[in-house]
Design an enzyme around this catalytic site. Structure first.
Site, short mmCIF file in Angstrom:
data_model
loop_
_atom_site.label_atom_id
_atom_site.label_comp_id
_atom_site.label_asym_id
_atom_site.label_seq_id
_atom_site.Cartn_x
_atom_site.Cartn_y
_atom_site.Cartn_z
N GLU A 64 25.03 16.78 13.16
CA GLU A 64 24.82 15.34 13.39
C GLU A 64 23.77 14.74 12.46
OE1 GLU A 64 24.00 14.79 17.58
OE2 GLU A 64 26.13 14.57 17.97
N GLU A 97 32.48 17.97 19.94
CA GLU A 97 31.78 17.95 21.23
C GLU A 97 32.37 16.88 22.13
OE1 GLU A 97 27.51 17.54 20.93
OE2 GLU A 97 27.40 18.98 19.27
C1 GAL Z 1 24.68 16.22 20.51
C2 GAL Z 1 24.23 17.50 19.87
C3 GAL Z 1 24.34 18.68 20.83
C4 GAL Z 1 23.75 18.31 22.15
C5 GAL Z 1 24.42 17.06 22.67
C6 GAL Z 1 23.88 16.58 23.99
O1 GAL Z 1 24.13 15.14 19.88
O2 GAL Z 1 24.99 17.78 18.72
O3 GAL Z 1 23.69 19.78 20.28
O4 GAL Z 1 22.40 18.11 21.99
O5 GAL Z 1 24.22 16.01 21.79
O6 GAL Z 1 24.06 17.52 24.96
#
Ligand code: GAL
Length: 782
Positions: A137, A206
């Site tokens: 990110e 994600e």
């Molecule tokens: C994203 C990040 C993850 C985790 C998630 C929130 O921004 O890539 O590692 O932190 O947010 O749970």
């Protein structure tokens, strides 16, 4: 990091198996640099850190793997996964085109890649790893790094490429990912995402199934319907690959929880809960979706796509190849249900849902119609013991406290106040000690003197001349505060001792790595006389420092510690700061997962047979406001506080103790209580499904299971327009004529699982109006 043990690794096969049963075909994992390189060039891949074994386990289940090396990972993990020694390297600038940093990052990344290659784990070598990730990110923060940011990301790309892994590299949330890096999406919804390169497949790294929790914060929940909607829409709109974050979030054991203030539980409301049990209906509802999507693999992968806009946020998408086609009807309207007419047939599509018709004729799945039971878990007392009464506690004060409190004796000293990261973060604790000479002639000497400390968090305990003065800590999201307290100084030398405790180092944000930790200063003595105020700044005094606590240094939580005999069994102190407690117990019988109820304690650390179960802090109440009494509405865009629960309760009262931490016979629990608390209510509990609520729409099967136990009683059953939620159902305006309760009792009681068709032929005609979708709803006691 605490010493790794084999124990958590023992949970991997079962979790991976459950993921496979849930219809997944790949497991994504981060790689935690600080776990693997705790000291520079000293590596740890043993026990829980055995990355090769993890990937092999994934492979043994026949699944693919996605390796997110980072090595910055965020992940609510301490310092985002960076080892803190990095911070202390001269000239370093992290996540930047800085030679010192790039050299370390390249060293670690190539080490991981080489390890994988050596075991032939990349798909290009016949192994399971189909994708690898570099950075994480960076696009979210790149603007704070100026031109250097762009140079850095270009370097990341060429460094990764040079490692020649034979499978693609991804960069998540990186709009200008340089080729051949694939830009991917993270978020609650990624159907509208378009990668920067038209040749890049649409990948969702994600899909947030819920959210994480902070000390003082609430328990986020995200409905099964909304997660399924997001997934179905992603594939309707041309998605290629999506990954749940988290599918199983688990527990931040040891000191792995990030900051500020990330809790020990990392349950995340994920399909597999913290304890590895099925989070129903989320797990099952998504399993059905995965199986259906996979049954459509050919049309989805090779088919031609035609889309129709039906207006009012309703879209139809048809994937067809040869003579087969598959359809999605999506309704993104938040309030109004829709009717889609396709080839002469009307299909009802509820608001905020997607219907899937693998043959474009029969709707086999709608994301808003859940045909899966809901589980309500119960906690039971430890059947092997009569806890908490049977737990006999012994105790001891923290070792050698007088050295810091009275003598101010540290390991190093310097003429300033330091950031706590200088200690390389080997402990949560750092003692800041100085002395001050004043006599009664000093202008500061008044009857109204105070000490003032500027702190950037997280926790501060102050002592003057060996006496405890007071404590203060960051609360509810405010991480800098001013501690001010009246003091009585002695003429002559005064010893000032400040104990700082961190609760997870910052893991996210632009330049998160330089966010201050510990006591920032200034530290001042203030004398007030009438309207005159005199300030003595102690910041440039000689300060002595001691990292950690003697008890931690000597590992007194291990039974073979040299201090193991020095525990008192009488006069158990309650609410006493910096106190160690110890007890023995028999492990709970059976196989159900185990939680430790920490009710009554303040804050501290806990170990079972020397294994750290993480930080505990049950005395920190979650905020009072922000929970709704209504059931969460799955409709409308999700945000992390949309469906919060746990208002006004301890942020975290129960702590997961993996079964593999236990041994036969006598087990030992050791607590380090920092704030002061009462251990006499502490007890072990097991978790199981207490209530299972079956649900099936008309002409679907209602399957009910007590997951390994017989169904003991049916409390409610009705076929019609049942109202309420699991635990509080009641009949609606219409119901089948037959006695649903006795039908279900006959079919289910005494069995582990039962299946009943939700139909009028079983339950009799239900006189519902046309617009009602009839459901069979059952509530069973397990
Ligand atoms: C994203 C990040 C993850 C985790 C998630 C929130 O921004 O890539 O590692 O932190 O947010 O749970």
């Amino acid at each position: 990091m605490d010493e790794p043990s084999q124990s958590m690794a023992n949970m991997w096969p079962d979790l991976i198996k459950k993921a496979k049963d849930g219809g997944l075909n790949a497991i994504e994992t981060y790689v935690f640099w600080n776990a693997h390189e705790p000291l520079r060039r000293q590596y740890d891949f043993s026990g829980n850190n055995d990355l090769i074994r993890f990937i092999q386990t994934v492979k043994d289940e026949g699944l693919y793997a996605i390796l997110r090396i980072g090595p910055y990972v965020c992940a609510e993990w301490n310092y985002g996964g960076f080892p803190v020694w990095l911070h202390n390297m001269p000239g370093i600038e992290m996540r930047s085109a800085n030679n010192v940093f790039m050299n370390e990052m390249q060293n670690f990344t190539s080490l991981i890649v080489d390890m994988m290659k050596k075991e032939s784990l990349f798909a290009s070598q016949g192994g399971p790893i189909i994708l690898a990730q570099i950075e994480n990110e960076y696009g979210n923060v790149i603007s704070s790094y100026g031109d250097v940011g762009k140079a850095y990301i270009n370097w990341c790309a060429s460094m990764a490429k040079s490692l020649d892994i034979g499978v693609p590299w991804i960069m998540c949330q990186e709009d200008d990912a340089p080729e051949p890096m694939l830009n991917t999406c993270n978020g609650y919804y990624c159907d509208q995402f378009t990668p920067n390169n038209p040749k890049t497949p649409k990948i969702w790294t994600e899909n947030w199934t819920g959210w994480f929790k902070n000390w003082g914060g609430l328990d986020p929940k995200r409905t099964a319907e909304d997660v399924a909607f997001a997934v179905a829409r992603f594939y309707q709109n041309g998605g290629s690959l999506q990954n749940y974050y988290m599918y199983h979030g688990g527990t931040n054991f040891g000191r792995t929880a990030g900051g500020p203030y990330i809790t020990t539980t990392y349950d995340y409301d994920a399909p597999l809960n913290e304890y590895g049990s099925l989070n129903q209906p989320k797990y099952g509802h998504l399993t059905q979706l995965h199986n259906i999507l996979r049954s459509m693999e050919r049309t989805l992968t090779y088919g031609n796509v035609t889309s129709t806009d039906y207006g009012n946020s309703v879209f139809g998408t048809v994937y067809s190849i040869d003579n087969t086609s598959s359809c999605f009807f999506g309704n993104a309207n938040v309030t109004s249900d829709a009717t889609v007419n396709y080839q002469g047939v009307d299909y009802n599509v509820p608001a905020w849902s997607v219907s899937i018709l693998p043959d474009c004729k029969t709707e086999v799945y709608n994301t808003a119609r859940v045909n899966i039971q809901t589980n309500l878990m119960v906690k039971e007392s430890n059947q092997a013991e009569d806890e908490p009464a049977s737990l006999k506690w012994s105790w001891r004060p923290e070792i050698n406290l007088e050295q810091t409190l009275v003598q101010g004796k540290g390991q190093v000293s310097t003429g300033m106040i330091v950031d706590q990261k200088v200690t390389n973060d080997v402990s949560d604790y750092l003692w800041y000690m100085t002395s001050l000479n004043v006599d009664k002639d000093d202008p500061i000497w008044t009857d109204d003197m105070s000490i003032r400390v500027n702190a950037t968090g997280h926790i501060l305990h102050a002592y003057v001349n060996g006496e405890y003065l007071d404590s203060q800590w960051a609360t509810y999201g405010i991480f800098n505060y001013v501690f001010e307290k009246k003091v009585k100084l002695n003429p002559g030398k005064n010893q000032i001792t400040l104990l700082s405790a961190t609760v997870g180092l910052q893991n996210y944000g632009p330049k998160f790595d330089v966010v201050q930790s510990g006591i920032s200063g200034p530290v001042e003595i203030i004398g007030r006389k009438g309207d005159e105020t005199i300030i003595k700044d102690l910041s440039l005094h000689k300060w002595s420092y001691k990292t950690g606590l003697h008890g931690l240094d000597n590992k007194i939580y291990n039974s073979d510690s040299k201090f193991s005999a020095q525990w008192n069994s009488d006069n158990l102190p309650l609410n006493k700061m910096l106190t160690w407690y110890k007890t023995t117990f028999k492990a709970p019988l059976g196989e159900d997962p185990v939680a430790l109820d920490m009710q009554g304690l303040g804050k501290g650390l806990a170990w079972v047979n020397g294994n750290s179960i993480g930080r505990y802090w049950p005395s920190y109440m979650a905020q009072e406001d922000g929970c709704s009494t209504e059931a969460c509405d799955y409709r409308g865009s999700y945000y992390s506080s949309k469906c919060d629960t746990n208002c006004g309760q301890p942020t975290q009262r129960w702590y997961h103790v993996p079964r593999s931490f236990f041994q036969d016979g006598v087990n030992e629990l050791v607590l380090f209580e920092e704030f002061g608390g009462n251990p006499t209510l502490v007890n072990f509990q097991t978790l199981r499904v207490g209530t299972a609520c079956g649900s099936a729409y008309e002409n679907k099967d209602m399957e009910l299971s007590c997951q390994g136990r017989p169904i003991s009683a049916i409390k409610f059953a009705s076929f019609g327009d049942v109202q309420g939620t699991c635990g509080s159902y009641h009949k609606g305006t219409c119901a089948g004529q037959n006695d649903a309760l006795s039908i279900i009792q006959n079919a289910c009681v005494g069995k582990e699982t039962c299946t009943v068709s939700a139909s009028e032929s079983t339950f009799g005609v239900a006189d519902c109006t046309e617009d009602i979708s009839k459901r069979l709803i059952v509530e069973a006691a397990c």
